[in-house]
Design a protein around this motif. Structure first.
Motif, PDB file in Angstrom:
ATOM      1  N   MET A   1      84.117  26.866  45.781  1.00 12.65           N
ATOM      2  CA  MET A   1      84.009  26.029  46.982  1.00 12.65           C
ATOM      3  C   MET A   1      84.090  26.881  48.240  1.00 12.65           C
ATOM      4  SD  MET A   1      86.535  24.901  49.326  1.00 12.65           S
ATOM      5  CE  MET A   1      86.241  24.007  50.858  1.00 12.65           C
ATOM      6  N   MET A   2      85.024  27.852  48.264  1.00 14.85           N
ATOM      7  CA  MET A   2      85.162  28.706  49.444  1.00 14.85           C
ATOM      8  C   MET A   2      83.900  29.519  49.674  1.00 14.85           C
ATOM      9  SD  MET A   2      89.101  30.042  49.634  1.00 14.85           S
ATOM     10  CE  MET A   2      89.044  31.015  48.108  1.00 14.85           C
ATOM     11  N   ALA A   3      83.320  30.046  48.603  1.00 10.16           N
ATOM     12  CA  ALA A   3      82.093  30.831  48.729  1.00 10.16           C
ATOM     13  C   ALA A   3      80.961  29.972  49.276  1.00 10.16           C
ATOM     14  CB  ALA A   3      81.717  31.434  47.381  1.00 10.16           C
ATOM     15  N   ALA A   4      80.852  28.740  48.764  1.00  9.71           N
ATOM     16  CA  ALA A   4      79.791  27.840  49.220  1.00  9.71           C
ATOM     17  C   ALA A   4      80.015  27.413  50.664  1.00  9.71           C
ATOM     18  CB  ALA A   4      79.716  26.621  48.305  1.00  9.71           C
ATOM     19  N   ALA A   5      81.272  27.149  51.030  1.00 11.27           N
ATOM     20  CA  ALA A   5      81.575  26.728  52.392  1.00 11.27           C
ATOM     21  C   ALA A   5      81.302  27.856  53.384  1.00 11.27           C
ATOM     22  CB  ALA A   5      83.027  26.269  52.491  1.00 11.27           C
ATOM     23  N   ALA A   6      81.688  29.070  53.038  1.00 12.69           N
ATOM     24  CA  ALA A   6      81.431  30.205  53.920  1.00 12.69           C
ATOM     25  C   ALA A   6      79.924  30.415  54.101  1.00 12.69           C
ATOM     26  CB  ALA A   6      82.080  31.459  53.353  1.00 12.69           C
TER      27      ALA A   6
ATOM     28  N   CYS B   1      78.587  27.830  56.466  1.00 14.29           N
ATOM     29  CA  CYS B   1      78.932  28.166  57.853  1.00 14.29           C
ATOM     30  C   CYS B   1      78.004  29.246  58.404  1.00 14.29           C
ATOM     31  CB  CYS B   1      80.384  28.620  57.944  1.00 14.29           C
ATOM     32  SG  CYS B   1      81.608  27.320  57.671  1.00 14.29           S
ATOM     33  N   LEU B   2      77.732  30.255  57.595  1.00 14.92           N
ATOM     34  CA  LEU B   2      76.825  31.324  58.024  1.00 14.92           C
ATOM     35  C   LEU B   2      75.429  30.773  58.297  1.00 14.92           C
ATOM     36  CD1 LEU B   2      77.886  34.130  55.508  1.00 14.92           C
ATOM     37  CD2 LEU B   2      78.461  33.984  57.938  1.00 14.92           C
ATOM     38  N   GLN B   3      74.983  29.842  57.469  1.00 16.22           N
ATOM     39  CA  GLN B   3      73.672  29.242  57.662  1.00 16.22           C
ATOM     40  C   GLN B   3      73.585  28.451  58.964  1.00 16.22           C
ATOM     41  OE1 GLN B   3      73.251  27.035  53.991  1.00 16.22           O
ATOM     42  NE2 GLN B   3      72.202  28.728  52.963  1.00 16.22           N
ATOM     43  N   GLU B   4      74.745  27.956  59.425  1.00 20.13           N
ATOM     44  CA  GLU B   4      74.784  27.212  60.685  1.00 20.13           C
ATOM     45  C   GLU B   4      75.013  28.120  61.884  1.00 20.13           C
ATOM     46  OE1 GLU B   4      73.994  24.020  60.951  1.00 20.13           O
ATOM     47  OE2 GLU B   4      73.594  24.118  58.776  1.00 20.13           O
ATOM     48  N   GLY B   5      75.009  29.433  61.662  1.00 21.78           N
ATOM     49  CA  GLY B   5      75.118  30.383  62.757  1.00 21.78           C
ATOM     50  C   GLY B   5      76.491  30.972  62.992  1.00 21.78           C
ATOM     51  N   ALA B   6      77.463  30.646  62.139  1.00 20.79           N
ATOM     52  CA  ALA B   6      78.802  31.207  62.302  1.00 20.79           C
ATOM     53  C   ALA B   6      78.795  32.698  61.993  1.00 20.79           C
ATOM     54  CB  ALA B   6      79.792  30.487  61.395  1.00 20.79           C
ATOM     55  N   ALA B   7      79.618  33.442  62.687  1.00 17.79           N
ATOM     56  CA  ALA B   7      79.723  34.883  62.475  1.00 17.79           C
ATOM     57  C   ALA B   7      80.708  35.174  61.345  1.00 17.79           C
ATOM     58  CB  ALA B   7      80.184  35.571  63.756  1.00 17.79           C
ATOM     59  N   PRO B   8      80.402  36.131  60.473  1.00 13.01           N
ATOM     60  CA  PRO B   8      81.309  36.439  59.355  1.00 13.01           C
ATOM     61  C   PRO B   8      82.729  36.758  59.792  1.00 13.01           C
ATOM     62  CG  PRO B   8      79.211  37.558  59.077  1.00 13.01           C
ATOM     63  CD  PRO B   8      79.187  36.964  60.451  1.00 13.01           C
ATOM     64  N   GLU B   9      82.877  37.466  60.910  1.00 12.76           N
ATOM     65  CA  GLU B   9      84.216  37.870  61.350  1.00 12.76           C
ATOM     66  C   GLU B   9      85.047  36.700  61.880  1.00 12.76           C
ATOM     67  OE1 GLU B   9      81.350  38.771  64.782  1.00 12.76           O
ATOM     68  OE2 GLU B   9      81.376  38.950  62.592  1.00 12.76           O
TER      69      GLU B   9
END
Length: 262
Positions: free
Chosen positions: A202-207, A210-218
């Motif tokens: 779930m955490m991997a999918a949620a992260a 988020c990245l697909q929506e433009g969130a930065a990894p950091e």
């Protein structure tokens, strides 16, 4: 010299049934605890297990525990005024000071809500130190919902999305919580952080969502709640590559955590 592996007895102050499988144990404790730290809980001659803190207050600490093995079955047999053995706290924490005065997105899956509950209550109690808080929680079904009495409190303070994987019910959307991450307005945030806790898949999918929506990894933080055993980096059970989850975590920035998923 103090034996850091020696558990100490603590009195159980209250026992609250959350679901048929999860209970919250309130235990006497009066030392400082950081957000998302964990303790080793034990019963003599039965065993011990790492359990995250799910609440804290003046003179107590909460643990929300699922009955899944010999030790937890033993703990479920304990009642108010009984003794539970503990050692800790261990591990690092979410960088709460960095979360303050920014937008915060908290995404929890199942019992993953337990470790972020103190963080959520921190911002409920101090609304003046945060901008917008988006809290998203997913559960398998209505019978699996924990902290049902607190969900309305969070809904009144935050932007909330509550989901059930397999059924529909009032106050809940149907589907996986990751499906609704697209509704978080990341593009409108001037600054933000994301905290994700739940099963690894779930955490991997949620992260990823988020990245697909433009969130930065950091800007993404995750917490690995599994794999730990001794809690002091000696047994090696929690080691992933060269990382000891009990010593270096359980909280990791996604820039490192993306290499730790199974």
């Amino acid at each position: 010299m103090e034996n850091i592996m020696l558990p100490k007895p603590h009195k159980i102050l209250a026992v609250l049934k959350e679901t048929n499988a999860e209970y919250t144990f309130r235990v006497a404790y009066n030392q400082p605890i950081d957000y998302n730290q964990f303790f080793q809980l034990s019963i003599p001659k039965v065993g011990e297990a790492p359990i995250s803190v799910s609440g804290k207050g003046q003179g107590y600490v909460d643990f929300t525990i699922r009955k899944i093995g010999r030790l937890t079955e033993g703990i479920f047999g304990l009642q108010k005024d009984d003794t539970l053995f503990m050692r800790g706290p261990y591990g690092n924490s979410f960088p709460v000071a960095d979360f303050e005065n920014k937008n915060l997105v908290v995404i929890a899956g199942g019992t993953g809500i337990a470790p972020v509950r103190p963080l959520l209550n921190h911002f409920v109690q101090h609304p003046e130190i945060c901008q917008n808080v988006y809290f998203m929680a997913g559960f398998k079904n209505l019978d699996a919902v924990i902290y049902a009495d607190e969900l309305p409190k969070f809904a009144s303070a935050f932007q909330t999305t509550y989901c059930l994987d397999t059924e529909a019910a009032p106050g809940f959307r149907q589907g996986f919580v990751t499906e609704y991450i697209q509704n978080v307005p990341f593009a409108d945030f001037d600054d933000y952080n994301i905290a994700i806790v739940g099963p690894p898949i779930m955490m991997a999918a949620a992260a990823k969502a988020c990245l697909q929506e433009g969130a930065a990894p950091e800007k993404i933080w995750v917490s690995f709640e599994r794999r730990m055993s001794c809690a002091i980096g000696k047994c090696g059970h929690c080691k992933i590559n060269d990382t000891y989850v009990c010593l270096d975590g359980p909280v990791f920035n996604y820039t490192k955590a993306r290499n730790l998923f199974d």
